[in-house]
Motif scaffolding. Structure first.
Motif, PDB file in Angstrom:
ATOM      1  N   LYS A 165       0.838  -1.195   0.000  1.00 31.47           N
ATOM      2  CA  LYS A 165       0.000   0.000   0.000  1.00 31.47           C
ATOM      3  C   LYS A 165       0.873   1.245   0.000  1.00 31.47           C
ATOM      4  O   LYS A 165       1.731   1.414   0.864  1.00 31.47           O
ATOM      5  CB  LYS A 165      -0.924   0.008   1.214  1.00 31.47           C
ATOM      6  CG  LYS A 165      -1.896   1.181   1.218  1.00 31.47           C
ATOM      7  CD  LYS A 165      -2.916   1.056   2.341  1.00 31.47           C
ATOM      8  CE  LYS A 165      -3.941   2.181   2.252  1.00 31.47           C
ATOM      9  NZ  LYS A 165      -4.994   2.071   3.283  1.00 31.47           N
ATOM     10  N   TYR A 166       0.662   2.088  -1.013  1.00 32.27           N
ATOM     11  CA  TYR A 166       1.363   3.370  -1.086  1.00 32.27           C
ATOM     12  C   TYR A 166       0.415   4.445  -0.554  1.00 32.27           C
ATOM     13  O   TYR A 166      -0.561   4.802  -1.208  1.00 32.27           O
ATOM     14  CB  TYR A 166       1.757   3.683  -2.529  1.00 32.27           C
ATOM     15  CG  TYR A 166       2.891   2.831  -3.053  1.00 32.27           C
ATOM     16  CD1 TYR A 166       4.210   3.258  -2.954  1.00 32.27           C
ATOM     17  CD2 TYR A 166       2.640   1.598  -3.660  1.00 32.27           C
ATOM     18  CE1 TYR A 166       5.260   2.480  -3.442  1.00 32.27           C
ATOM     19  CE2 TYR A 166       3.673   0.812  -4.144  1.00 32.27           C
ATOM     20  CZ  TYR A 166       4.976   1.268  -4.037  1.00 32.27           C
ATOM     21  OH  TYR A 166       6.007   0.495  -4.509  1.00 32.27           O
ATOM     22  N   GLU A 167       0.707   4.944   0.630  1.00 37.13           N
ATOM     23  CA  GLU A 167      -0.209   5.881   1.273  1.00 37.13           C
ATOM     24  C   GLU A 167       0.101   7.340   0.957  1.00 37.13           C
ATOM     25  O   GLU A 167      -0.797   8.157   0.844  1.00 37.13           O
ATOM     26  CB  GLU A 167      -0.182   5.679   2.796  1.00 37.13           C
ATOM     27  CG  GLU A 167      -0.695   4.304   3.231  1.00 37.13           C
ATOM     28  CD  GLU A 167      -0.704   4.151   4.739  1.00 37.13           C
ATOM     29  OE1 GLU A 167      -0.039   4.969   5.416  1.00 37.13           O
ATOM     30  OE2 GLU A 167      -1.354   3.219   5.226  1.00 37.13           O
ATOM     31  N   ASN A 168       1.362   7.675   0.814  1.00 36.32           N
ATOM     32  CA  ASN A 168       1.725   9.087   0.643  1.00 36.32           C
ATOM     33  C   ASN A 168       2.380   9.373  -0.699  1.00 36.32           C
ATOM     34  O   ASN A 168       3.194  10.282  -0.836  1.00 36.32           O
ATOM     35  CB  ASN A 168       2.680   9.511   1.772  1.00 36.32           C
ATOM     36  CG  ASN A 168       2.057   9.347   3.133  1.00 36.32           C
ATOM     37  OD1 ASN A 168       0.913   9.741   3.343  1.00 36.32           O
ATOM     38  ND2 ASN A 168       2.806   8.750   4.053  1.00 36.32           N
ATOM     39  N   ALA A 169       2.050   8.579  -1.714  1.00 37.77           N
ATOM     40  CA  ALA A 169       2.613   8.792  -3.044  1.00 37.77           C
ATOM     41  C   ALA A 169       1.563   8.494  -4.098  1.00 37.77           C
ATOM     42  O   ALA A 169       0.775   7.559  -3.958  1.00 37.77           O
ATOM     43  CB  ALA A 169       3.835   7.897  -3.249  1.00 37.77           C
ATOM     44  N   GLU A 170       1.549   9.316  -5.131  1.00 35.56           N
ATOM     45  CA  GLU A 170       0.631   9.072  -6.248  1.00 35.56           C
ATOM     46  C   GLU A 170       1.343   8.195  -7.272  1.00 35.56           C
ATOM     47  O   GLU A 170       2.237   8.639  -7.987  1.00 35.56           O
ATOM     48  CB  GLU A 170       0.207  10.395  -6.889  1.00 35.56           C
ATOM     49  CG  GLU A 170      -0.789  10.210  -8.025  1.00 35.56           C
ATOM     50  CD  GLU A 170      -1.154  11.513  -8.697  1.00 35.56           C
ATOM     51  OE1 GLU A 170      -1.852  11.472  -9.723  1.00 35.56           O
ATOM     52  OE2 GLU A 170      -0.731  12.579  -8.199  1.00 35.56           O
ATOM     53  N   ILE A 171       0.956   6.937  -7.314  1.00 30.41           N
ATOM     54  CA  ILE A 171       1.604   5.975  -8.204  1.00 30.41           C
ATOM     55  C   ILE A 171       1.008   6.074  -9.599  1.00 30.41           C
ATOM     56  O   ILE A 171      -0.213   6.034  -9.773  1.00 30.41           O
ATOM     57  CB  ILE A 171       1.445   4.543  -7.661  1.00 30.41           C
ATOM     58  CG1 ILE A 171       2.032   4.446  -6.251  1.00 30.41           C
ATOM     59  CG2 ILE A 171       2.114   3.537  -8.591  1.00 30.41           C
ATOM     60  CD1 ILE A 171       3.493   4.796  -6.168  1.00 30.41           C
ATOM     61  N   LYS A 172       1.873   6.186 -10.585  1.00 29.18           N
ATOM     62  CA  LYS A 172       1.421   6.299 -11.969  1.00 29.18           C
ATOM     63  C   LYS A 172       1.929   5.102 -12.762  1.00 29.18           C
ATOM     64  O   LYS A 172       3.094   5.046 -13.150  1.00 29.18           O
ATOM     65  CB  LYS A 172       1.940   7.596 -12.589  1.00 29.18           C
ATOM     66  CG  LYS A 172       1.423   8.854 -11.896  1.00 29.18           C
ATOM     67  CD  LYS A 172       2.011  10.109 -12.516  1.00 29.18           C
ATOM     68  CE  LYS A 172       1.506  11.363 -11.807  1.00 29.18           C
ATOM     69  NZ  LYS A 172       2.101  12.593 -12.378  1.00 29.18           N
TER      70      LYS A 172
END
Length: 223
Positions: A39-46
């Motif tokens: 889970k990436y909580e503090n990053a906008e994954i593209k």
């Protein structure tokens, strides 16, 4: 023109044969792919689209056996050195922007990325005599057909309109197709003379060099 379209349609039928190599989404066998849901909580994954993205991994207990995994979208997390792919929804489509931040992360060093996807194991691709002939027929017919159309006006002027255009084009395409088919057959079988029909091989089509791999991953960073 109809002859060229007919040849092209035959080409599409033959080259459209399905590739029997089985591919898996990483979630199908997480213990083999070494992937895990993160889970990436503090990053906008593209994640970025790449239709031929695939990788291979050694199966447990065998150095010679590999399994393949594929996805249409991925990105690279340089901080954690992970290949990141989106989860799939209930009907199998990629979730490109998961609201809950969940993705599948695969350690970069645990897999080998495929260049140009997985090897095409269709009968057409493995049969050098067949696809050499088909490619030769198409290329030869197209070249002679286009060449005939280019010089056609001179024949029409010289014959003052009595020239049989359809027959001229038909003969030109036929001669070109025949010559191209023989050339393609000779070239392809000669280049791969050890085996006219290759065995089915489950492997990458090709592999990246270190420089190519670094460029691929840097061009497709997640953030």
């Amino acid at each position: 023109m109809r002859v060229l379209l007919f040849i092209a349609s035959i080409f599409l039928i033959l080259t459209g044969c399905t590739n029997p190599t089985r591919t898996y989404h990483p979630l199908d066998k997480p213990e083999t792919s070494k992937g895990e849901i993160v889970k990436y909580e503090n990053a906008e994954i593209k994640v970025k689209y790449r239709g031929d993205f695939a990788y291979e991994v050694k199966t447990p207990g065998s150095e010679d056996s590999v399994m393949f995994f594929a996805n249409h979208r991925f990105c690279y997390d340089p901080q954690n050195r992970n290949i990141v792919v989106p989860l799939k929804d209930s009907i199998g489509y990629d979730i490109t922007t998961p609201k809950d931040g969940l993705f599948v992360a695969i350690p970069r060093d645990s897999v080998t990325l495929c260049k140009n996807g997985i090897k095409n194991n269709s009968y057409f691709a493995r049969n050098h005599a067949l696809h050499g002939t088909v490619y030769g027929v198409i290329v030869g017919g197209a070249i002679f057909g286009l060449g005939a159309m280019a010089i056609l006006p001179f024949f029409l002027l010289a014959s003052q309109g009595s020239f049989n255009t359809g027959l001229f084009l038909l003969y030109s395409v036929g001669i070109g197709s025949g010559a191209g088919g023989i050339t393609g057959l000779t070239f392809d079988t000669g280049l791969n003379g050890e085996k006219i029909i290759e065995d089915v091989e489950e492997r990458c089509s090709a592999y990246y060099t270190e420089e190519e791999l670094e460029k691929l991953l840097n061009d497709n960073r997640c953030y």
